[in-house]
Design a protein around this motif. Structure first.
Motif, PDB file in Angstrom:
ATOM      1  N   HIS A  55      37.265  48.217  65.111  1.00  0.00           N
ATOM      2  CA  HIS A  55      36.472  48.255  63.892  1.00  0.00           C
ATOM      3  C   HIS A  55      35.712  46.945  63.767  1.00  0.00           C
ATOM      4  CE1 HIS A  55      38.506  51.840  62.297  1.00  0.00           C
ATOM      5  NE2 HIS A  55      39.591  51.325  62.844  1.00  0.00           N
ATOM      6  N   PHE A  56      34.544  47.013  63.130  1.00  0.00           N
ATOM      7  CA  PHE A  56      33.746  45.832  62.825  1.00  0.00           C
ATOM      8  C   PHE A  56      33.794  45.664  61.310  1.00  0.00           C
ATOM      9  CE2 PHE A  56      32.145  47.772  66.669  1.00  0.00           C
ATOM     10  CZ  PHE A  56      32.139  46.701  67.546  1.00  0.00           C
ATOM     11  N   VAL A  57      34.278  44.525  60.859  1.00  0.00           N
ATOM     12  CA  VAL A  57      34.607  44.342  59.443  1.00  0.00           C
ATOM     13  C   VAL A  57      33.970  43.071  58.906  1.00  0.00           C
ATOM     14  CG1 VAL A  57      36.516  44.080  57.804  1.00  0.00           C
ATOM     15  CG2 VAL A  57      36.820  45.488  59.856  1.00  0.00           C
ATOM     16  N   TRP A  58      33.355  43.181  57.731  1.00  0.00           N
ATOM     17  CA  TRP A  58      32.840  42.016  57.012  1.00  0.00           C
ATOM     18  C   TRP A  58      33.724  41.831  55.789  1.00  0.00           C
ATOM     19  CZ3 TRP A  58      29.538  38.375  58.318  1.00  0.00           C
ATOM     20  CH2 TRP A  58      29.136  37.476  57.341  1.00  0.00           C
ATOM     21  N   VAL A  59      34.265  40.618  55.612  1.00  0.00           N
ATOM     22  CA  VAL A  59      35.144  40.311  54.487  1.00  0.00           C
ATOM     23  C   VAL A  59      34.501  39.202  53.660  1.00  0.00           C
ATOM     24  CG1 VAL A  59      37.435  39.525  53.787  1.00  0.00           C
ATOM     25  CG2 VAL A  59      37.178  40.918  55.858  1.00  0.00           C
ATOM     26  N   THR A  60      34.377  39.446  52.373  1.00  0.00           N
ATOM     27  CA  THR A  60      33.832  38.444  51.465  1.00  0.00           C
ATOM     28  C   THR A  60      34.796  38.284  50.299  1.00  0.00           C
ATOM     29  OG1 THR A  60      31.592  39.170  52.001  1.00  0.00           O
ATOM     30  CG2 THR A  60      31.846  37.777  50.076  1.00  0.00           C
ATOM     31  N   THR A  61      35.194  37.059  50.029  1.00  0.00           N
ATOM     32  CA  THR A  61      36.045  36.769  48.875  1.00  0.00           C
ATOM     33  C   THR A  61      35.268  35.856  47.938  1.00  0.00           C
ATOM     34  OG1 THR A  61      38.045  36.996  50.205  1.00  0.00           O
ATOM     35  CG2 THR A  61      38.252  35.822  48.112  1.00  0.00           C
ATOM     36  N   ARG A  62      35.178  36.296  46.696  1.00  0.00           N
ATOM     37  CA  ARG A  62      34.448  35.516  45.697  1.00  0.00           C
ATOM     38  C   ARG A  62      35.356  35.202  44.522  1.00  0.00           C
ATOM     39  NH1 ARG A  62      30.732  39.482  47.433  1.00  0.00           N
ATOM     40  NH2 ARG A  62      28.855  38.570  48.342  1.00  0.00           N
ATOM     41  N   ARG A  63      35.308  33.964  44.070  1.00  0.00           N
ATOM     42  CA  ARG A  63      35.924  33.581  42.808  1.00  0.00           C
ATOM     43  C   ARG A  63      34.803  33.610  41.798  1.00  0.00           C
ATOM     44  NH1 ARG A  63      40.295  32.464  40.483  1.00  0.00           N
ATOM     45  NH2 ARG A  63      41.490  32.509  42.383  1.00  0.00           N
ATOM     46  N   ILE A  64      35.042  34.294  40.668  1.00  0.00           N
ATOM     47  CA  ILE A  64      34.006  34.423  39.651  1.00  0.00           C
ATOM     48  C   ILE A  64      34.433  33.723  38.364  1.00  0.00           C
ATOM     49  CG2 ILE A  64      33.096  36.553  40.637  1.00  0.00           C
ATOM     50  CD1 ILE A  64      34.545  38.057  38.330  1.00  0.00           C
ATOM     51  N   LYS A  65      33.454  33.503  37.504  1.00  0.00           N
ATOM     52  CA  LYS A  65      33.711  32.860  36.214  1.00  0.00           C
ATOM     53  C   LYS A  65      34.617  33.751  35.374  1.00  0.00           C
ATOM     54  CE  LYS A  65      29.302  30.530  36.320  1.00  0.00           C
ATOM     55  NZ  LYS A  65      27.947  30.446  35.749  1.00  0.00           N
ATOM     56  N   ALA A  66      35.525  33.124  34.651  1.00  0.00           N
ATOM     57  CA  ALA A  66      36.460  33.854  33.790  1.00  0.00           C
ATOM     58  C   ALA A  66      35.688  34.714  32.793  1.00  0.00           C
ATOM     59  CB  ALA A  66      37.361  32.876  33.055  1.00  0.00           C
ATOM     60  N   GLY A  67      36.170  35.948  32.607  1.00  0.00           N
ATOM     61  CA  GLY A  67      35.592  36.842  31.620  1.00  0.00           C
ATOM     62  C   GLY A  67      34.305  37.529  32.043  1.00  0.00           C
ATOM     63  N   THR A  68      33.938  37.447  33.324  1.00  0.00           N
ATOM     64  CA  THR A  68      32.671  38.049  33.768  1.00  0.00           C
ATOM     65  C   THR A  68      32.864  39.216  34.735  1.00  0.00           C
ATOM     66  OG1 THR A  68      32.376  36.524  35.637  1.00  0.00           O
ATOM     67  CG2 THR A  68      31.462  35.843  33.500  1.00  0.00           C
ATOM     68  N   LEU A  69      34.079  39.727  34.864  1.00  0.00           N
ATOM     69  CA  LEU A  69      34.354  40.769  35.853  1.00  0.00           C
ATOM     70  C   LEU A  69      33.450  41.995  35.670  1.00  0.00           C
ATOM     71  CD1 LEU A  69      35.929  41.814  38.263  1.00  0.00           C
ATOM     72  CD2 LEU A  69      37.701  42.612  36.685  1.00  0.00           C
ATOM     73  N   GLU A  70      33.296  42.486  34.442  1.00  0.00           N
ATOM     74  CA  GLU A  70      32.466  43.669  34.217  1.00  0.00           C
ATOM     75  C   GLU A  70      31.024  43.444  34.646  1.00  0.00           C
ATOM     76  OE1 GLU A  70      32.145  46.097  30.511  1.00  0.00           O
ATOM     77  OE2 GLU A  70      34.285  45.612  30.396  1.00  0.00           O
ATOM     78  N   GLU A  71      30.466  42.323  34.258  1.00  0.00           N
ATOM     79  CA  GLU A  71      29.085  41.996  34.613  1.00  0.00           C
ATOM     80  C   GLU A  71      28.952  41.829  36.127  1.00  0.00           C
ATOM     81  OE1 GLU A  71      30.905  40.358  32.376  1.00  0.00           O
ATOM     82  OE2 GLU A  71      29.799  40.283  30.483  1.00  0.00           O
ATOM     83  N   PHE A  72      29.934  41.143  36.722  1.00  0.00           N
ATOM     84  CA  PHE A  72      29.908  40.949  38.166  1.00  0.00           C
ATOM     85  C   PHE A  72      29.952  42.285  38.901  1.00  0.00           C
ATOM     86  CE2 PHE A  72      32.067  40.636  42.227  1.00  0.00           C
ATOM     87  CZ  PHE A  72      31.248  39.733  42.887  1.00  0.00           C
ATOM     88  N   GLU A  73      30.827  43.199  38.463  1.00  0.00           N
ATOM     89  CA  GLU A  73      30.940  44.504  39.120  1.00  0.00           C
ATOM     90  C   GLU A  73      29.612  45.251  39.120  1.00  0.00           C
ATOM     91  OE1 GLU A  73      34.390  45.982  36.842  1.00  0.00           O
ATOM     92  OE2 GLU A  73      35.165  46.555  38.816  1.00  0.00           O
ATOM     93  N   ARG A  74      28.874  45.197  38.018  1.00  0.00           N
ATOM     94  CA  ARG A  74      27.564  45.862  37.958  1.00  0.00           C
ATOM     95  C   ARG A  74      26.593  45.233  38.946  1.00  0.00           C
ATOM     96  NH1 ARG A  74      28.810  46.292  32.453  1.00  0.00           N
ATOM     97  NH2 ARG A  74      27.714  44.383  31.917  1.00  0.00           N
ATOM     98  N   ALA A  75      26.612  43.913  39.044  1.00  0.00           N
ATOM     99  CA  ALA A  75      25.697  43.195  39.941  1.00  0.00           C
ATOM    100  C   ALA A  75      26.093  43.382  41.402  1.00  0.00           C
ATOM    101  CB  ALA A  75      25.694  41.709  39.587  1.00  0.00           C
ATOM    102  N   TRP A  76      27.372  43.558  41.665  1.00  0.00           N
ATOM    103  CA  TRP A  76      27.913  43.558  43.017  1.00  0.00           C
ATOM    104  C   TRP A  76      27.593  44.829  43.797  1.00  0.00           C
ATOM    105  CZ3 TRP A  76      33.288  45.193  44.600  1.00  0.00           C
ATOM    106  CH2 TRP A  76      33.620  44.689  45.853  1.00  0.00           C
ATOM    107  N   ARG A  77      27.503  45.942  43.126  1.00  0.00           N
ATOM    108  CA  ARG A  77      27.292  47.214  43.825  1.00  0.00           C
ATOM    109  C   ARG A  77      25.873  47.283  44.378  1.00  0.00           C
ATOM    110  NH1 ARG A  77      31.752  50.021  42.915  1.00  0.00           N
ATOM    111  NH2 ARG A  77      32.887  49.647  40.997  1.00  0.00           N
ATOM    112  N   PRO A  78      25.728  47.575  45.673  1.00  0.00           N
ATOM    113  CA  PRO A  78      24.375  47.666  46.236  1.00  0.00           C
ATOM    114  C   PRO A  78      23.603  48.834  45.632  1.00  0.00           C
ATOM    115  CG  PRO A  78      26.037  48.229  47.880  1.00  0.00           C
ATOM    116  CD  PRO A  78      26.767  47.820  46.651  1.00  0.00           C
ATOM    117  N   ALA A  79      22.291  48.668  45.526  1.00  0.00           N
ATOM    118  CA  ALA A  79      21.428  49.714  44.967  1.00  0.00           C
ATOM    119  C   ALA A  79      21.219  50.856  45.957  1.00  0.00           C
ATOM    120  CB  ALA A  79      20.088  49.108  44.554  1.00  0.00           C
ATOM    121  N   SER A  80      21.366  50.564  47.246  1.00  0.00           N
ATOM    122  CA  SER A  80      21.169  51.589  48.270  1.00  0.00           C
ATOM    123  C   SER A  80      22.324  51.547  49.260  1.00  0.00           C
ATOM    124  CB  SER A  80      19.842  51.365  48.998  1.00  0.00           C
ATOM    125  OG  SER A  80      19.855  50.106  49.639  1.00  0.00           O
TER     126      SER A  80
END
Length: 98
Positions: free
Chosen positions: A4-29
Motif C-alpha cells: 500500500h502507498f500511504v500518506w499520513v498527516t498529523t495536525r494539532r489544531i487550536k482548542a475549540g476549532t474542531l468543527e471549523e477545521f473539519e469543514r475546511a479539511w474535507r477536499p472539495a473533489s
C-alpha cells in the motif's frame, strides 16, 4: 503482502476549532488515485491524524502539489498549530490467531 502507498498527516489544531477545521479539511473533489481515507481524532479534539491510501507515490504527489490541495491547505491554515507529514509504504500484518 499486498503493498500500500500511504500518506499520513498529523495536525494539532487550536482548542475549540474542531468543527471549523473539519469543514475546511474535507477536499472539495475526489483526488485521482486515492483508494480510501481515514481520520482519527484525539480525545481532546486537538490532534487529527489523516491516513490516505493511494494507487502510487506519483498519484499522491500529484494531489499534494495540486491547486485544489493548495486551496484546501489555505482554508485549514487558521486552525492549524503544528503539522507533520510522511509518505509510507507497507501492508496489512497477519496477527497471531487470525
Amino acid at each position: 503482502m499486498e503493498e500500500h502507498f500511504v500518506w499520513v498527516t498529523t495536525r494539532r489544531i487550536k482548542a475549540g476549532t474542531l468543527e471549523e477545521f473539519e469543514r475546511a479539511w474535507r477536499p472539495a473533489s475526489h483526488p485521482d488515485g486515492i483508494r480510501g481515507a481515514f481520520a482519527y481524532w484525539s480525545e481532546d479534539g486537538q490532534e487529527i491524524t489523516g491516513v490516505s491510501l493511494w494507487d502510487s507515490r506519483e498519484a499522491c504527489d500529484a494531489w499534494r502539489t495540486s491547486d485544489a490541495e493548495e486551496r484546501r491547505r489555505e482554508v485549514m491554515a487558521p486552525y492549524v498549530v503544528e503539522e507533520r507529514e510522511s509518505f509510507c509504504r507497507g501492508g496489512a500484518l497477519t496477527l497471531p490467531g487470525g
